[in-house]
Write an enzyme that holds these catalytic residues in place. Structure first.
Site, short mmCIF file in Angstrom:
data_model
loop_
_atom_site.label_atom_id
_atom_site.label_comp_id
_atom_site.label_asym_id
_atom_site.label_seq_id
_atom_site.Cartn_x
_atom_site.Cartn_y
_atom_site.Cartn_z
N CYS A 12 0.64 -1.00 0.37
CA CYS A 12 -0.08 0.17 -0.01
C CYS A 12 1.02 1.00 -0.07
CB CYS A 12 -0.71 -0.39 0.70
SG CYS A 12 0.35 0.01 2.54
N HIS A 41 4.48 -5.83 8.72
CA HIS A 41 4.53 -7.33 9.30
C HIS A 41 4.87 -8.21 7.81
CE1 HIS A 41 2.08 -5.95 13.10
NE2 HIS A 41 2.95 -6.68 13.12
N CYS A 95 2.36 5.52 9.65
CA CYS A 95 1.98 5.39 8.28
C CYS A 95 1.07 6.87 8.76
CB CYS A 95 1.29 5.09 7.76
SG CYS A 95 0.13 5.08 6.02
N HIS A 123 -2.90 -5.43 19.05
CA HIS A 123 -2.40 -4.92 17.98
C HIS A 123 -1.04 -3.43 18.35
CE1 HIS A 123 -1.17 -2.99 13.69
NE2 HIS A 123 -1.29 -4.79 12.82
N GLU A 125 -0.75 -1.10 16.65
CA GLU A 125 -1.66 0.03 15.81
C GLU A 125 -2.67 0.29 17.55
OE1 GLU A 125 -3.07 0.38 12.19
OE2 GLU A 125 -4.84 2.00 12.58
N THR A 161 -6.66 1.17 11.10
CA THR A 161 -7.08 1.61 9.91
C THR A 161 -7.27 -0.17 8.96
OG1 THR A 161 -4.36 1.50 10.39
CG2 THR A 161 -5.04 3.49 10.33
N SER A 217 0.10 -10.28 9.73
CA SER A 217 -0.19 -8.58 9.28
C SER A 217 -2.02 -8.52 9.42
CB SER A 217 -0.15 -9.12 7.99
OG SER A 217 -1.30 -7.96 7.05
N ASN A 219 -4.29 -7.00 7.66
CA ASN A 219 -5.42 -6.71 6.83
C ASN A 219 -5.20 -8.15 5.64
OD1 ASN A 219 -3.43 -6.13 4.40
ND2 ASN A 219 -2.18 -5.41 6.23
N SER A 261 1.05 -5.39 3.26
CA SER A 261 2.99 -5.35 3.34
C SER A 261 3.53 -6.36 2.33
CB SER A 261 3.27 -5.53 4.73
OG SER A 261 2.46 -6.67 5.36
S1 SF4 Z 1 -2.69 0.05 5.24
FE1 SF4 Z 1 -1.81 0.60 6.83
S2 SF4 Z 1 0.13 1.21 5.74
FE2 SF4 Z 1 -0.86 1.09 3.88
S3 SF4 Z 1 -1.53 3.19 3.79
FE3 SF4 Z 1 -3.43 2.19 5.31
S4 SF4 Z 1 -3.32 2.61 7.18
FE4 SF4 Z 1 -1.48 3.33 5.98
#
Ligand code: SF4
Length: 571
Positions: A12, A41, A95, A123, A125, A161, A217, A219, A261
């Protein structure tokens, strides 16, 4: 089996920004370098960073000197205060989208709100957002958690996020029933939202889903769980070698997606492996493997040089082109394999299948380099003293260029550090050995402007081909320390250079024919830049194209540059 690759798969914006910043800092040289916790991650990215001398430090409290990077997920207020005290350079790679969530949590807490954070409590974050919210912060990990919240006077909802967009809306609806005036901010980043939306759209078109990303990770986990909700079989993996061919063979259409990532090279390898499994299921796998291994070992290089030399012979006249082309081709094959082996030795991580192949068959590659060099030298003895001398000079130059890969040398390190020097060096070697040297030392032709048409065309074509290859693999090069032009000039500028350079080939060849310097059959050369431009425009819209097809197109363009005019002219 067909493979659909999600367009949103891979790095990303925030991860790319962090990785690029680390690479830039490494170039500045204010080491030692380490990251406070994992930068992202993904174990492959961490491994690649380690290869470049960036370690990981979970307890940096007694450290001093060098540069300490802060991970993309952010740090708690307490950690930041302690880190600011350390006698070292702190580079904050949080980020900006995470930074926005931290800022909102802090602001709403100061305004007297009860800050509810939707996220994974463990996590980094979420811990950072929670610390920004101070004593008024609390975490809900699910709809069930949201239903169990205590009575609150002034609730405010925001999110980690990388959370599930639909679950966030569901939680907000539940909270609205209890607190109709509740305020909220959807801090799920747009990259995460787009990734999830695309996944949902594609799920109806496939029989199975492969999700690539680090096991830690958030996401990636979310993508797998969204896919799993539809009842489709989901294969969540970190690396291509975790794919189970037996389990995947029954499926006809497979969707490949990846976390934010996951580096592009990892996705490309998974795609390659899926294509191999597809080949195995149709029985054609071994043919593809043999073909791929031949291409990766460069056996076609002498043949390409030979046909280009023969085509020149047809348009310029003179003798000895075949032997010269073969001798030059063998030498170029030797250089290519030798430098490829050394480049692959520089890193323990490999970004591409070809690099993996070279590392696994290093001895064979060096043997091939040795034999092709001997073959070239043997032929050179029959081609005269001038040829022998000039090829010795070219060999020396290529060896010196490769020297920093063997041993530290300040001058040649500087030479290799020149942006695009790899592309320029191979372009010059091809033009000189395949075009200029045979023309002036063997064919007995007097020097004239006409003799420059082929080397100039080949130089532009070879340069276009190198840019084409480098543009396809920006992420891998940046992280693995390759110095390519697209990394220095940017993809957009290099795209323009590629198109201009390929157009220059067309212009030179068409002008040569119109001015009567070459017969019309020489126009066959134009097919090569046209193929490159067409392929680039086509591949630009394809996510993570197969490495083998990219190689076949790039080297195929060199082949047809010689083969088509040769066949047309000798008819
Ligand atoms: S996924 Fe996480 S690191 Fe990537 S743009 Fe979104 S907030 Fe930022």
């Amino acid at each position: 089996m067909s493979v659909i690759v999600a367009k949103t798969a891979g790095f990303c914006w925030g991860v790319r920004r962090a990785v690029d910043s680390v690479v830039t800092e490494i170039k500045k040289g204010e080491g030692p370098f380490r990251v406070y916790g994992p930068l992202v991650h993904n174990p492959q990215v961490i491994e690649a960073l380690k290869d470049r001398g960036v370690g990981m430090s979970s307890e940096p409290w007694d450290e001093s000197g060098g540069t300490l990077f802060l991970r993309t997920h952010g740090v708690t207020v307490e950690e930041r205060e302690r880190l600011n005290e350390l006698p070292l350079k702190l580079k904050d790679l949080t980020c900006p989208r995470v930074g926005r969530a931290l800022g909102i949590a802090g602001k709403m807490s100061r305004k007297g709100y009860d800050v509810i954070i939707f996220g994974d409590p463990g996590h980094h974050e979420v811990k950072a957002i929670l610390s920004s919210a101070g004593s008024s912060g609390m975490v809900v990990a699910s709809v069930a958690d949201a239903k169990r919240l205590p009575d609150l006077k002034n609730p405010f909802l925001l999110s980690q996020t990388t959370q599930n967009c639909e679950e966030f809306s569901e939680i907000l609806d539940i909270l609205k029933k209890r607190w109709p005036g509740i305020e909220s901010s959807n801090t799920i980043c747009d990259s995460t939202a787009r990734r999830q939306t695309e996944l949902r759209e594609l799920l109806g078109r496939v029989d199975a889903v492969v999700v690539v990303g680090g096991s830690n990770s958030a996401n990636t986990r979310r993508l797998a769980s969204i896919a799993g909700e539809t009842g489709l079989p989901v294969f969540r993996i970190e690396r291509h070698d975790e794919l189970d061919a037996g389990l995947l063979k029954p499926y006809r259409r497979v969707l490949l997606s990846a976390g934010a990532s996951t580096p592009g090279w990892s996705i490309r390898k998974v795609r390659e492996r899926l294509l191999e499994i597809q080949g195995e299921s149709t029985g054609a796998g071994w043919i593809r493997n043999v073909f791929r291994n031949l291409i990766f070992s460069g056996v076609h290089i002498p043949f390409i040089a030979l046909v280009i030399a023969l085509a020149q012979g047809e348009t310029l006249g003179g003798t000895g082109w075949g032997a010269a082309g073969l001798a030059a081709g063998l030498l170029l094959w030797s250089f290519t394999n030798f430098t490829a082996v050394l480049e692959c030795r520089r890193v323990t991580m490999t970004s591409q299948k070809r690099q993996e192949f070279i590392r696994a068959h290093e001895r064979v590659m060096l043997l091939l380099a040795g034999f092709s060099f001997l073959g070239s030298v043997t032929l050179s003895f029959h081609l005269g003293t001038a040829w022998l001398l000039w090829t010795a000079v070219a060999t020396l130059f290529c060896f010196l260029y490769a020297l920093p890969l063997l041993k530290k040398s300040q001058f040649f390190d500087l030479l290799r550090a020149i942006p695009g020097s790899r592309e320029i060096m191979f372009t010059l070697a091809w033009s000189f050995l395949v075009c200029i040297l045979p023309a002036v030392s063997l064919a007995g032709l007097d020097f004239s402007l006409k003799l420059l048409i082929w080397p100039v065309s080949l130089a532009f074509l070879f340069f276009s081909r190198s840019l084409f290859l480098d543009l396809v693999d920006l992420q891998g090069d940046a992280l693995l320390g390759m110095d390519t032009l697209p990394l220095h000039l940017g993809a957009i500028r290099c795209r323009k250079i590629l198109l201009s350079s390929a157009s220059a080939v067309v212009l030179v060849q068409v002008s040569a024919v119109l001015m009567g310097k070459f017969p019309p059959c020489a126009l066959g050369f134009v097919a090569a830049p046209v193929l490159l431009i067409w392929a680039y425009i086509h591949l630009e819209n394809e996510s993570f194209p197969s490495e083998l097809s990219v190689r076949v197109i790039s080297d195929g363009s060199l082949l047809i540059a010689g083969l088509i005019p040769y066949l047309l002219c000798s008819l």
